[in-house]
Scaffold this motif. Structure first.
Motif, PDB file in Angstrom:
ATOM      1  N   ALA A  80       0.862  -1.184   0.000  1.00 50.17           N
ATOM      2  CA  ALA A  80       0.000   0.000   0.000  1.00 50.17           C
ATOM      3  C   ALA A  80       0.897   1.231   0.000  1.00 50.17           C
ATOM      4  O   ALA A  80       1.581   1.503   0.995  1.00 50.17           O
ATOM      5  CB  ALA A  80      -0.920  -0.005   1.214  1.00 50.17           C
ATOM      6  N   THR A  82      -0.076   4.571  -1.032  1.00 46.63           N
ATOM      7  CA  THR A  82      -0.830   5.792  -1.280  1.00 46.63           C
ATOM      8  C   THR A  82      -0.562   6.784  -0.158  1.00 46.63           C
ATOM      9  O   THR A  82      -0.008   6.427   0.889  1.00 46.63           O
ATOM     10  CB  THR A  82      -2.338   5.512  -1.356  1.00 46.63           C
ATOM     11  N   ASN A  88      -4.999   3.019   2.772  1.00 49.79           N
ATOM     12  CA  ASN A  88      -3.957   2.098   3.247  1.00 49.79           C
ATOM     13  C   ASN A  88      -4.520   1.133   4.287  1.00 49.79           C
ATOM     14  O   ASN A  88      -4.215  -0.065   4.278  1.00 49.79           O
ATOM     15  CB  ASN A  88      -2.795   2.882   3.841  1.00 49.79           C
ATOM     16  N   CYS A  92      -4.861  -2.981   4.093  1.00 53.48           N
ATOM     17  CA  CYS A  92      -4.348  -3.852   5.158  1.00 53.48           C
ATOM     18  C   CYS A  92      -5.445  -4.788   5.670  1.00 53.48           C
ATOM     19  O   CYS A  92      -5.209  -5.991   5.850  1.00 53.48           O
ATOM     20  CB  CYS A  92      -3.802  -2.984   6.290  1.00 53.48           C
ATOM     21  N   VAL A 104       2.584  -1.634   4.334  1.00 51.49           N
ATOM     22  CA  VAL A 104       2.053  -0.282   4.195  1.00 51.49           C
ATOM     23  C   VAL A 104       3.217   0.679   4.371  1.00 51.49           C
ATOM     24  O   VAL A 104       3.841   0.718   5.441  1.00 51.49           O
ATOM     25  CB  VAL A 104       0.946   0.008   5.217  1.00 51.49           C
TER      26      VAL A 104
END
Length: 481
Positions: A80, A82, A88, A92, A104
């Motif tokens: 992730a 972003t 995010n 997850c 993340v």
């Protein structure tokens, strides 16, 4: 303290990896994944130009739109990347439900897997992780390793990879193979590769492969492990530990020191229990030393402190000598020196102590062989290797033979270790102070005028305790649970 992460290198070749996000941060992750051979799929409403170029070149796949949990279908890993914490977290959560590992970026609390800092030398990789808690420290260590690890290590790793099958065929037995590698890495092959002479390196490798790596005979190294802090182990001690086939270690050798040893060495605890039959235990140690050395093993007898200071090292060498077994001794920092230093107590001082005595309480037959009149003399430091038993007897004998009741002491429990405690006071209150603070073995007693320095020069662990300090409180059952 959270459990440490389990380090693992993952083979992502031709495996689907999802990257959520199409910006600059995502691009850095995409580059690393492509270098690992992963089949990268990027999900994002829009792409940064360089990411779009990768899509146009057919190197990665793009799913346009906002995150959909179905993007995770058939994925082995998701990143992730972003700048939206809500997205995010959704990534997850969806990954957790599908049992897909998730990273993340810059959020260790959401990640089920961390991407470490790496130092790469060809196929050789060194990974550094702080569990996401201290990324700047990991980066600092990576920069140090980048400077210290020569680029030729990549060529060396490549050579060993190409020749792996020849090595295994030549030395099918793991001990002989390990000795071959020890000799090879200490020989001319690495220096040839550092100079860029690959032909000479290959010739030197072939010559090494043709040699006989079988040991002529076994041997024993008596190694002093120091009092517990692994940083106090000598370089020679560390080297010998990493060459050992068998390690016979005392009960008080710290786990941190043992962790420095070669992982596949056989570890045998031979510590003596309080109140046990020490002579029978020592006879077993002698038998094990002889047995493993005669089997051609490189044996390390790892002792707390120094093997020749109340460590029965002399008795063990007598046995090895009598059986014709090769041996060496690697000194260690003995407990008196280390505990005094970590408590801020100089063992000698021009104004207070011109000598120091190391004393153990009991002789071989359990008798009291101490020369009390000699120990009661002033202007000397006494270091008692006796734990906490017999403190009242010690006090009474020293005072009865003329030592001043006001002589300072420092009682050091778990010296040099993270849980070190120091109790200070005067000789007349010694047993009471030890009892009030529930001092337990391993502990070392330093007695003499220099012990007063612990109050001002103490630098490691909590402040010294005195008789009037709050007593140690044992945890309740609820707290212990």
């Amino acid at each position: 303290m959270p459990a440490p992460l389990f380090p693992l290198f993952i083979d992502l070749r031709d495996r689907r990896v999802l990257v959520v996000g199409g910006g600059a941060v995502a691009r850095r992750k995409i580059d690393a994944l492509l270098a690992s051979g992963a089949r990268v799929v990027v999900g994002a409403p829009a792409l940064e130009p360089s990411v779009a170029t990768l899509v146009a070149e057919g190197r990665i796949e793009h799913i346009a739109g906002r995150f959909d949990p179905n993007w995770l279908n058939d994925a082995w890993l998701v990143v992730a990347a972003t700048d939206n914490p809500i997205i995010n977290r959704a990534v997850c959560t969806a990954a957790e439900a599908r049992r897909v590992w998730a990273n993340v970026v810059d959020d260790a609390s959401l990640s089920s897997v961390q991407v470490p800092s790496r130092v790469e030398r060809g196929p050789l990789q060194v990974a550094i992780s702080s569990g996401g808690g201290a990324p700047m420290l990991a980066r600092h260590l990576r920069e140090r390793l980048e400077r210290e690890l020569d680029e030729s290590l990549g060529d060396l790793a490549g050579l060993l990879d190409r020749e792996r099958e020849r090595i295994r065929q030549r030395f099918p037995e793991i001990g002989a193979r390990r000795r071959f590698f020890d000799a090879l890495l200490a020989g001319p092959v690495p220096s040839h590769l550092r100079r860029g002479d690959h032909g000479a390196a290959q010739a030197a490798f072939d010559a090494a492969l043709a040699t006989d790596a079988s040991p002529a005979r076994g041997s024993v190294a008596l190694v002093g492990a120091g009092p517990g802090d692994p940083g106090l182990l000598t370089l020679r001690g560390l080297r010998v530990l990493n060459e050992a086939d068998v390690i016979l270690h005392d009960r008080l050798v710290s786990d941190e020191v043992l962790a420095l040893a070669r992982r596949d060495a056989d570890r045998i605890e031979v510590g003596k229990q309080v109140g046990g039959d020490h002579d029978a235990t020592q006879a077993r140690i002698h038998a094990l030393l002889v047995e493993h050395a005669r089997a051609g093993k490189r044996v390390v007898r790892l002792k707390g402190g120094d093997p020749f200071v109340f460590g029965r090292g002399g008795e063990e060498l007598d046995v090895l000598h009598a059986h014709g077994i090769d041996f060496e001794v690697v000194p260690g920092i003995t407990a008196a020196v280390a505990c005094a230093a970590y408590a801020g107590v100089p063992l000698t001082h021009r104004e207070h102590a011109q000598s120091v005595r190391f004393v153990t309480a009991l002789g071989r037959d359990g008798s009291d062989p101490v020369d009390w009149p000699a120990l009661a003399r002033e202007r000397q430091t006494l270091a008692f290797y006796m734990g906490v038993s017999g403190l009242a007897h010690l006090r009474d004998q020293l005072i009865a033979h003329g030592r001043a009741p006001g002589t300072p002491f420092a009682l050091v429990e778990n010296g040099t270790r993270a849980d070190q405690r120091v109790v200070t006071g005067t000789l007349d209150t010694l047993p009471e102070a030890a009892a009030r603070h529930a001092v337990k073995a391993p502990a070392l007693l330093i007695l003499g005028e220099v012990a007063a320095s612990a109050e001002a020069l103490h630098w490691f662990g909590p402040q010294p305790l005195r008789l009037d300090s709050p007593a140690r409180r044992e945890p309740t059952m609820a707290e212990a649970a």
